[in-house]
Design a protein around this motif. Structure first.
Motif, PDB file in Angstrom:
ATOM      1  N   THR A   1     -12.310  -5.704 -36.006  1.00 33.35           N
ATOM      2  CA  THR A   1     -11.427  -6.873 -35.950  1.00 33.35           C
ATOM      3  C   THR A   1     -10.435  -6.807 -37.100  1.00 33.35           C
ATOM      4  O   THR A   1     -10.826  -6.671 -38.266  1.00 33.35           O
ATOM      5  CB  THR A   1     -12.229  -8.175 -36.031  1.00 33.35           C
TER       6      THR A   1
ATOM      7  N   LEU B   1      -7.360  -8.942 -38.791  1.00 30.20           N
ATOM      8  CA  LEU B   1      -6.787 -10.280 -38.833  1.00 30.20           C
ATOM      9  C   LEU B   1      -5.759 -10.345 -39.946  1.00 30.20           C
ATOM     10  O   LEU B   1      -6.074 -10.044 -41.106  1.00 30.20           O
ATOM     11  CB  LEU B   1      -7.882 -11.320 -39.060  1.00 30.20           C
TER      12      LEU B   1
ATOM     13  N   ARG C   1      -0.252 -15.905 -37.064  1.00 34.46           N
ATOM     14  CA  ARG C   1      -1.561 -15.258 -37.006  1.00 34.46           C
ATOM     15  C   ARG C   1      -1.504 -14.066 -36.059  1.00 34.46           C
ATOM     16  O   ARG C   1      -0.981 -14.163 -34.954  1.00 34.46           O
ATOM     17  CB  ARG C   1      -2.603 -16.258 -36.512  1.00 34.46           C
TER      18      ARG C   1
ATOM     19  N   ALA D   1      -4.332 -11.314 -34.573  1.00 33.37           N
ATOM     20  CA  ALA D   1      -5.750 -10.937 -34.508  1.00 33.37           C
ATOM     21  C   ALA D   1      -5.929  -9.881 -33.432  1.00 33.37           C
ATOM     22  O   ALA D   1      -5.593 -10.101 -32.267  1.00 33.37           O
ATOM     23  CB  ALA D   1      -6.626 -12.157 -34.203  1.00 33.37           C
TER      24      ALA D   1
ATOM     25  N   ARG E   1      -8.728  -7.060 -31.752  1.00 31.11           N
ATOM     26  CA  ARG E   1     -10.121  -6.630 -31.629  1.00 31.11           C
ATOM     27  C   ARG E   1     -10.140  -5.307 -30.875  1.00 31.11           C
ATOM     28  O   ARG E   1      -9.756  -5.255 -29.708  1.00 31.11           O
ATOM     29  CB  ARG E   1     -10.949  -7.696 -30.911  1.00 31.11           C
TER      30      ARG E   1
END
Length: 426
Positions: free
Chosen positions: A364, A366, A413, A415, A417
């Motif tokens: 992940t 971020l 933001r 993010a 994965r």
């Protein structure tokens, strides 16, 4: 008086039938098996059944009434001479052997029959009709050498009976020999024409693929030239000016010297990345990059360069991440790089936090920034969106997910994965 011309649908059906007849099929595959229309695929069976249904009773009747052959023998001969036409749809050469044997046996039976005088021998008219239908199937499936052999055996059998009994022969064997040769020649020409068209289409497809590949390589070469002539040139100028500024400008404070040093280092790193990109664009795709690709081990350098650019950024990443596939390693680095570059361009001075964690077989990444801390306008007031598109493409290639969007406090933001069990590209 004008005759009505075929409708467009009929003409289209005839063209489709002709093209499908010329299409080669695999051994054991029925004729017209590759036709797109279901009724065309069933057509050979319908035609073969029609020939069998009409020839079989007519042959029995003629043999019994005209040639005065025993009814059981006539039925057996008629079945052997007509029924194999159903097999000719998928295996014409095997059907030819069966029908030829039945025809020869029938000629031997008729040799001792009482009603042969004044009638066709050694072949009956029904044999001629069925044999020519068989030649159509053979000519559409077998190679030219086999067709010549079939034609010569047909003629040899007829002329052999001519030598046995010239008094009974009426020349029908010569008629069958000529007609069989004509049918074989016509059907073989049709099949070879279809083969030639198919090879031409394949060659055109290959040529089109080569033209597309050449066009792609030319476009990549053009882009490489533009990058080299414009971007690389300006980056080289920036590097030289940043390196020489402390020597050209007297009385520079230490902070300014460090800033110029940072600019020069960033410019040199950008030039290295640019050279790697140019090498990829100028290659033909047969060789991969030889230089090592950046990965998560260089994320700390990205954060430090961002801090030097005036953005208070911090990094949270475990010391040991474990084995990370090369594709995921590179994608994670590029995502962090693009996200931090967006912060510098669109939110200068915004506090930024970069976090890299591993959990449940996923990596992940971020990157969260707050609102811009500087009162001035951002370096760029609008963007093309290509950076986010590139992030999505990299995440999609590794089978991961990407979540981007603004935050309520005015920040942004990113993010991502990425699965750690993805298969690396060759």
């Amino acid at each position: 008086m004008r005759t009505a011309s075929p409708s467009p649908r009929v003409r289209a059906s005839l063209r489709a039938l002709g093209g499908t007849l010329a299409t080669p099929t695999q051994p054991g595959e029925p004729l017209l098996a590759q036709a797109s229309s279901p009724w065309l695929r069933r057509l050979p069976y319908v035609v073969a059944f029609a020939f069998v249904a009409s020839l079989l009773p007519v042959t029995v009747t003629v043999l019994v009434n005209d040639y005065e052959v025993n009814g059981a023998v006539a039925g057996a001969l008629a079945t052997g001479q007509a029924a194999p036409l159903l097999l000719a749809v998928s295996r014409p050469l095997q059907a030819w052997w069966m029908i030829l044997a039945a025809d020869v046996l029938g000629a031997l039976v008729l040799l001792g029959a009482d009603g042969v005088a004044g009638r066709s021998w050694p072949w009956t008219p029904m044999i001629v009709v069925g044999y020519l239908a068989l030649m159509v199937a053979v000519g559409l499936r077998e190679p030219r050498r086999t067709l010549v052999g079939v034609w010569l055996v047909t003629g040899a059998a007829g002329f052999a009976f001519e030598l046995v009994s010239q008094a009974r022969s009426d020349g029908i064997h010569l008629l069958l020999f000529v007609l069989a040769g004509a049918v074989l020649l016509l059907t073989a020409s049709l099949r070879e024409r279809g083969d030639a068209q198919r090879r031409l289409v394949e060659q055109e497809t290959i040529s089109e693929a080569e033209r597309a590949r050449r066009t792609l390589l030319e476009e990549r070469a053009r882009i490489a030239r533009e990058l080299h002539d414009v971007v690389a040139h300006h980056m080289s100028v920036i590097t030289v000016q940043a390196d020489s500024a402390p020597y050209r400008i007297e009385g520079l404070p230490e902070a300014a010297r460090e800033e110029f040093s940072t600019i020069a280092a960033s410019a040199r790193e950008s030039l290295t990345e640019m050279r790697r990109l140019l090498a990829v664009l100028r290659s033909d795709g047969t060789e991969g990059e030889r230089a090592p690709q950046p990965g998560l081990d260089r994320v700390q350098q990205l954060v430090e360069a961002t801090v030097r650019a005036g953005v208070p950024a911090e990094l949270s990443m475990p010391a040991e991440l474990g084995p990370v596939p090369q594709a995921v390693d590179l994608s994670a680095y590029r995502i962090v790089q693009e996200a931090l570059a967006n912060v510098v361009r669109h939110a200068p001075g915004a506090p930024t936090r970069v976090s890299v964690t591993v959990a449940d077989g996923r990596l992940t990444v971020l990157v969260v920034n707050g609102p811009s801390a500087e009162a001035g306008s951002p370096l760029e007031t609008s963007g093309t969106g290509h950076g986010l598109v590139g992030m999505r493409e990299r995440v999609r290639l590794t089978g991961g997910t990407l979540d981007t969007g603004p935050l309520p406090d005015g920040g942004f933001r990113v993010a991502a994965r990425l699965p750690l069990d993805t298969e690396e590209p060759a």
